[in-house]
Write a protein that holds these residues in place. Structure first.
Motif, short mmCIF file in Angstrom:
data_model
loop_
_atom_site.label_atom_id
_atom_site.label_comp_id
_atom_site.label_asym_id
_atom_site.label_seq_id
_atom_site.Cartn_x
_atom_site.Cartn_y
_atom_site.Cartn_z
N PRO A 1 -7.25 -2.91 36.50
CA PRO A 1 -7.42 -4.20 35.81
C PRO A 1 -8.57 -4.20 34.81
O PRO A 1 -8.49 -4.87 33.77
CB PRO A 1 -7.66 -5.19 36.93
N SER B 1 -13.81 -10.38 45.90
CA SER B 1 -13.58 -11.60 45.12
C SER B 1 -12.69 -12.58 45.88
O SER B 1 -12.04 -12.22 46.86
CB SER B 1 -12.89 -11.24 43.79
N SER C 1 -1.36 -4.42 43.63
CA SER C 1 -2.43 -5.07 42.86
C SER C 1 -3.17 -4.17 41.87
O SER C 1 -3.75 -4.67 40.91
CB SER C 1 -3.44 -5.79 43.76
N ARG C 2 -3.22 -2.88 42.11
CA ARG C 2 -3.80 -1.96 41.13
C ARG C 2 -2.98 -0.68 41.14
O ARG C 2 -2.37 -0.34 42.15
CB ARG C 2 -5.26 -1.63 41.48
N ARG D 1 -7.42 -4.90 31.07
CA ARG D 1 -7.82 -6.22 30.55
C ARG D 1 -8.68 -6.04 29.31
O ARG D 1 -8.66 -6.87 28.40
CB ARG D 1 -8.56 -7.03 31.63
N HIS E 1 -13.65 -10.29 33.24
CA HIS E 1 -12.39 -9.72 33.72
C HIS E 1 -11.90 -10.35 35.01
O HIS E 1 -10.79 -10.05 35.45
CB HIS E 1 -12.52 -8.21 33.92
N ASN E 2 -12.71 -11.16 35.66
CA ASN E 2 -12.18 -12.00 36.74
C ASN E 2 -13.02 -13.28 36.87
O ASN E 2 -14.11 -13.39 36.29
CB ASN E 2 -12.02 -11.25 38.08
O1 AHR Z 1 -6.63 -6.04 41.12
C1 AHR Z 1 -6.77 -7.34 40.72
C2 AHR Z 1 -8.22 -7.68 40.49
O2 AHR Z 1 -8.99 -7.22 41.56
C3 AHR Z 1 -8.56 -9.14 40.40
O3 AHR Z 1 -8.54 -9.68 39.18
C4 AHR Z 1 -9.96 -9.14 40.90
O4 AHR Z 1 -10.49 -10.42 41.13
C5 AHR Z 1 -9.78 -8.31 42.06
O5 AHR Z 1 -10.85 -8.04 42.79
#
Ligand code: AHR
Length: 325
Positions: free
Chosen positions: A176, A46, A122-123, A180, A230-231
């Motif tokens: 996410p 993304s 980020s995750r 979400r 979700h994104n």
């Molecule tokens: O981990 C965050 C998410 O991962 C974002 O919202 C998404 O766009 C990405 O790929």
């Protein structure tokens, strides 16, 4: 309409007191030491992820660290291989953006046994031994889902009848995507007229978002009132499917995305998207700060949370020039 916009800023919430616990020598060592950092990224699925990668690379360069970058191309096994290779290369710190939450127990134990701190970015993960990772730097995804649903409630309160929602979920099993959905459902629970009539993964990509939206439109047609993606990338793909079906995104179907990337602002300015809930990918500077502390043996807060806002279409044109990703 209620203004939901807030300025974007990212802070270390719980970390402020840490430096005080350090001796001046430890602080100087952490600041000055050039590190070798292994970064196991999920892929480039993304616009968000690309901005995240660029932020980490730029921050590592600015700090003078050597960054060993691995693009897992959306495969957990590639991330596990990358971590094992970083362990063999004896890097100082490993940064992991875990594709999904589970399946990390063994490899994270291996990193711990090799005394290499692992920072999650980020995750998040779900593992039995939480001492195998040092800190998670990232967003509150449940809150992002809540904000998306709250925007919908606020902006449909003057309508009557059932509100039919289709949902494009992120990568199955990812933090996410799970959270979400959880936050969104939590806010809509008890509001019987809001119904999620279809929910399926679009794997966080534009191509899959379009493909799944096409299927939703085929099955439900004009019944669909709202798309919750979700994104933003999936929302942008879905917008194309909506247009190709002869409907007007943003009007016939309200479009809600998450991330607040530039592509979403362009779609909002064009009147095709209604809102994007922010998720900040610019985590590089915080990661470098945390890496230096982790390498110096400091204890970090379990969660270094990014603070984010909500950007409805009404503020998109004004905010666009300020956007950094
Ligand atoms: O981990 C965050 C998410 O991962 C974002 O919202 C998404 O766009 C990405 O790929």
């Amino acid at each position: 309409m209620r203004q939901l916009q807030r300025r974007t800023f990212t802070v270390i919430l719980a970390g402020a007191g840490l430096a005080a616990a350090w001796s001046p020598l430890a602080r100087a060592q952490a600041a000055g030491k050039k590190l070798v950092i292994g970064f196991a990224q999920t892929g480039a699925e993304s616009e968000w992820r690309t901005a995240n990668t660029e932020s980490v690379k730029a921050a590592a360069k600015a700090a003078g660290h050597e960054l060993k970058f691995s693009d897992a191309q959306q495969k957990q096994e590639n991330q596990i291989k990358a971590i094992r290779s970083f362990i063999t290369q004896k890097v100082d710190v490993i940064i992991l953006a875990p594709l999904v939450t589970t399946g990390w127990d063994t490899v994270l134990k291996e990193a711990k046994a090799a005394k290499i701190p692992v920072i999650l970015e980020s995750r998040n993960v779900v593992v039995k031994d939480t001492s195998t990772w040092t800190t998670f730097i990232g967003s509150d995804f449940v809150e992002e889902g809540r904000r998306a649903a709250q925007w919908l409630l606020d902006n449909t309160k003057n309508t009557t009848g059932t509100v039919n929602i289709v949902e494009l979920q992120g990568t199955v099993g990812s933090d996410p995507a799970i959270d979400r959905k959880k936050g969104f459902d939590e806010v809509l629970k008890g509001n019987a007229r809001y119904k999620v009539i279809r929910s399926q993964t679009g794997d966080f990509t534009r191509a899959k978002g379009k493909e799944v939206m096409e299927a939703f439109l085929k099955a439900e047609g004009k019944k669909i009132n709202v798309l919750y993606a979700h994104n933003d990338d999936m929302a942008i793909g879905a917008i194309q499917a909506i247009e190709e079906a002869g409907l007007k995104p943003g009007k016939d179907i309200l479009v809600i995305g998450v991330a607040a990337v530039k592509g979403a602002f362009e779609a909002m300015i064009a009147g095709k998207m209604n809102v994007s809930v922010e998720c900040n990918p610019l985590l590089g500077p915080q990661l470098m700060e945390a890496a230096a502390k982790a390498a110096a043996g400091q204890t970090l807060p379990r969660w270094i949370k990014t603070i984010e806002g909500v950007f409805p279409a009404e503020v998109a044109a004004k905010e666009f020039p300020n956007r950094k990703y």
